[in-house]
Design a protein around this motif. Sequence first.
Motif, PDB file in Angstrom:
ATOM      1  N   UNK A  43       0.831  -1.209   0.000  1.00 58.34           N
ATOM      2  CA  UNK A  43       0.000   0.000   0.000  1.00 58.34           C
ATOM      3  C   UNK A  43       0.864   1.256   0.000  1.00 58.34           C
ATOM      4  N   UNK A  44       1.971   1.220   0.738  1.00 59.31           N
ATOM      5  CA  UNK A  44       2.857   2.375   0.818  1.00 59.31           C
ATOM      6  C   UNK A  44       3.427   2.716  -0.557  1.00 59.31           C
ATOM      7  N   UNK A  45       3.822   1.709  -1.320  1.00 58.80           N
ATOM      8  CA  UNK A  45       4.338   1.993  -2.670  1.00 58.80           C
ATOM      9  C   UNK A  45       3.259   2.653  -3.524  1.00 58.80           C
ATOM     10  N   UNK A  46       2.034   2.167  -3.428  1.00 58.22           N
ATOM     11  CA  UNK A  46       0.930   2.764  -4.190  1.00 58.22           C
ATOM     12  C   UNK A  46       0.652   4.188  -3.709  1.00 58.22           C
ATOM     13  N   UNK A  47       0.755   4.418  -2.409  1.00 55.96           N
ATOM     14  CA  UNK A  47       0.576   5.758  -1.840  1.00 55.96           C
ATOM     15  C   UNK A  47       1.625   6.720  -2.405  1.00 55.96           C
ATOM     16  N   UNK A  48       2.877   6.286  -2.430  1.00 55.11           N
ATOM     17  CA  UNK A  48       3.927   7.152  -2.975  1.00 55.11           C
ATOM     18  C   UNK A  48       3.694   7.415  -4.459  1.00 55.11           C
ATOM     19  N   UNK A  49       3.317   6.392  -5.204  1.00 54.91           N
ATOM     20  CA  UNK A  49       3.031   6.585  -6.627  1.00 54.91           C
ATOM     21  C   UNK A  49       1.891   7.578  -6.803  1.00 54.91           C
ATOM     22  N   UNK A  50       0.800   7.391  -6.067  1.00 56.46           N
ATOM     23  CA  UNK A  50      -0.328   8.332  -6.145  1.00 56.46           C
ATOM     24  C   UNK A  50       0.127   9.752  -5.821  1.00 56.46           C
ATOM     25  N   UNK A  51       0.991   9.896  -4.834  1.00 57.79           N
ATOM     26  CA  UNK A  51       1.462  11.219  -4.433  1.00 57.79           C
ATOM     27  C   UNK A  51       2.267  11.878  -5.546  1.00 57.79           C
TER      28      UNK A  51
ATOM     29  N   UNK B  55      -4.293  12.785   2.496  1.00 61.25           N
ATOM     30  CA  UNK B  55      -5.509  13.147   1.769  1.00 61.25           C
ATOM     31  C   UNK B  55      -6.256  11.866   1.400  1.00 61.25           C
ATOM     32  N   UNK B  56      -7.579  11.893   1.406  1.00 61.64           N
ATOM     33  CA  UNK B  56      -8.357  10.676   1.111  1.00 61.64           C
ATOM     34  C   UNK B  56      -7.989  10.041  -0.230  1.00 61.64           C
ATOM     35  N   UNK B  57      -7.685  10.856  -1.230  1.00 60.69           N
ATOM     36  CA  UNK B  57      -7.367  10.314  -2.558  1.00 60.69           C
ATOM     37  C   UNK B  57      -5.969   9.689  -2.619  1.00 60.69           C
ATOM     38  N   UNK B  58      -5.204   9.835  -1.543  1.00 64.74           N
ATOM     39  CA  UNK B  58      -3.874   9.220  -1.457  1.00 64.74           C
ATOM     40  C   UNK B  58      -3.853   8.087  -0.435  1.00 64.74           C
ATOM     41  N   UNK B  59      -5.000   7.817   0.184  1.00 63.65           N
ATOM     42  CA  UNK B  59      -5.134   6.763   1.195  1.00 63.65           C
ATOM     43  C   UNK B  59      -5.654   5.505   0.505  1.00 63.65           C
ATOM     44  N   UNK B  60      -4.847   4.452   0.502  1.00 64.39           N
ATOM     45  CA  UNK B  60      -5.199   3.236  -0.223  1.00 64.39           C
ATOM     46  C   UNK B  60      -6.436   2.543   0.343  1.00 64.39           C
ATOM     47  N   UNK B  61      -6.885   2.917   1.525  1.00 64.79           N
ATOM     48  CA  UNK B  61      -8.102   2.329   2.089  1.00 64.79           C
ATOM     49  C   UNK B  61      -9.335   3.176   1.800  1.00 64.79           C
ATOM     50  N   UNK B  62      -9.133   4.350   1.179  1.00 65.47           N
ATOM     51  CA  UNK B  62     -10.277   5.234   0.887  1.00 65.47           C
ATOM     52  C   UNK B  62     -10.368   5.479  -0.621  1.00 65.47           C
TER      53      UNK B  62
ATOM     54  N   UNK C 236       5.536  -6.389  -7.824  1.00 57.91           N
ATOM     55  CA  UNK C 236       6.635  -5.948  -8.696  1.00 57.91           C
ATOM     56  C   UNK C 236       6.159  -4.925  -9.724  1.00 57.91           C
ATOM     57  N   UNK C 237       4.960  -5.091 -10.248  1.00 53.29           N
ATOM     58  CA  UNK C 237       4.420  -4.094 -11.190  1.00 53.29           C
ATOM     59  C   UNK C 237       4.212  -2.759 -10.485  1.00 53.29           C
ATOM     60  N   UNK C 238       3.727  -2.788  -9.252  1.00 51.77           N
ATOM     61  CA  UNK C 238       3.509  -1.542  -8.510  1.00 51.77           C
ATOM     62  C   UNK C 238       4.838  -0.890  -8.131  1.00 51.77           C
ATOM     63  N   UNK C 239       5.857  -1.699  -7.839  1.00 53.01           N
ATOM     64  CA  UNK C 239       7.184  -1.140  -7.581  1.00 53.01           C
ATOM     65  C   UNK C 239       7.693  -0.434  -8.850  1.00 53.01           C
ATOM     66  N   UNK C 240       7.498  -1.090  -9.996  1.00 54.81           N
ATOM     67  CA  UNK C 240       7.934  -0.508 -11.272  1.00 54.81           C
ATOM     68  C   UNK C 240       7.196   0.807 -11.560  1.00 54.81           C
ATOM     69  N   UNK C 241       5.895   0.849 -11.265  1.00 56.27           N
ATOM     70  CA  UNK C 241       5.123   2.086 -11.464  1.00 56.27           C
ATOM     71  C   UNK C 241       5.688   3.220 -10.607  1.00 56.27           C
ATOM     72  N   UNK C 242       6.069   2.910  -9.378  1.00 54.21           N
ATOM     73  CA  UNK C 242       6.663   3.927  -8.510  1.00 54.21           C
ATOM     74  C   UNK C 242       8.009   4.379  -9.065  1.00 54.21           C
ATOM     75  N   UNK C 243       8.837   3.456  -9.514  1.00 53.99           N
ATOM     76  CA  UNK C 243      10.118   3.822 -10.108  1.00 53.99           C
ATOM     77  C   UNK C 243       9.912   4.726 -11.328  1.00 53.99           C
ATOM     78  N   UNK C 244       8.920   4.411 -12.151  1.00 58.77           N
ATOM     79  CA  UNK C 244       8.611   5.237 -13.324  1.00 58.77           C
ATOM     80  C   UNK C 244       8.129   6.626 -12.908  1.00 58.77           C
ATOM     81  N   UNK C 245       7.296   6.687 -11.867  1.00 57.67           N
ATOM     82  CA  UNK C 245       6.795   7.980 -11.390  1.00 57.67           C
ATOM     83  C   UNK C 245       7.948   8.847 -10.885  1.00 57.67           C
ATOM     84  N   UNK C 246       8.891   8.245 -10.158  1.00 54.55           N
ATOM     85  CA  UNK C 246      10.046   8.994  -9.665  1.00 54.55           C
ATOM     86  C   UNK C 246      10.886   9.483 -10.842  1.00 54.55           C
TER      87      UNK C 246
END
Length: 152
Positions: free
Chosen positions: A36-44, A84-91, A100-110
Amino acid sequence: MKKSLLNAPDKAEILARLQSLQHTSQRQWGRMTAHQMMCHLTDSFVGMMGGKTVSNKSNFFSRSVMKWVALQSSLTWPHGVKTMPEMDQEIGGTPPQEFEQDRHKLQQAIARFTAAQRDFAFVPHPIFDAMSEEEWMIWGYKHCDHHLRQFG
């Protein structure tokens, strides 16, 4: 010198720490899983590049005092600050899919966030409002560092 995603060694450090993160990494505080944290960082990152709607809670205090403390002081960010609610993976945040795909998405976002030639304009930060490129890169480093410390 402040740690920043503009500095190649600081960016490499964040990417190496991200690479060492495991699906089973245990949190030291908070509710998020490592995934969830990786997805949160990607969303951010995506939100700050205009690719996701982000609400605004900015006020004079957050744009001045909080922004200075968060970005310019050597203090580590506190635990338990609501996102923010839109950055909270539970909301309203992006739910985790495959680790691994979500890790790659975060690497791409960075990579996109730190590209020398940007194909986007930064949107106002939901708490700190407008920021310079230097402030954005300090924020990016500190936000990643905060959550990577969350998982050891």
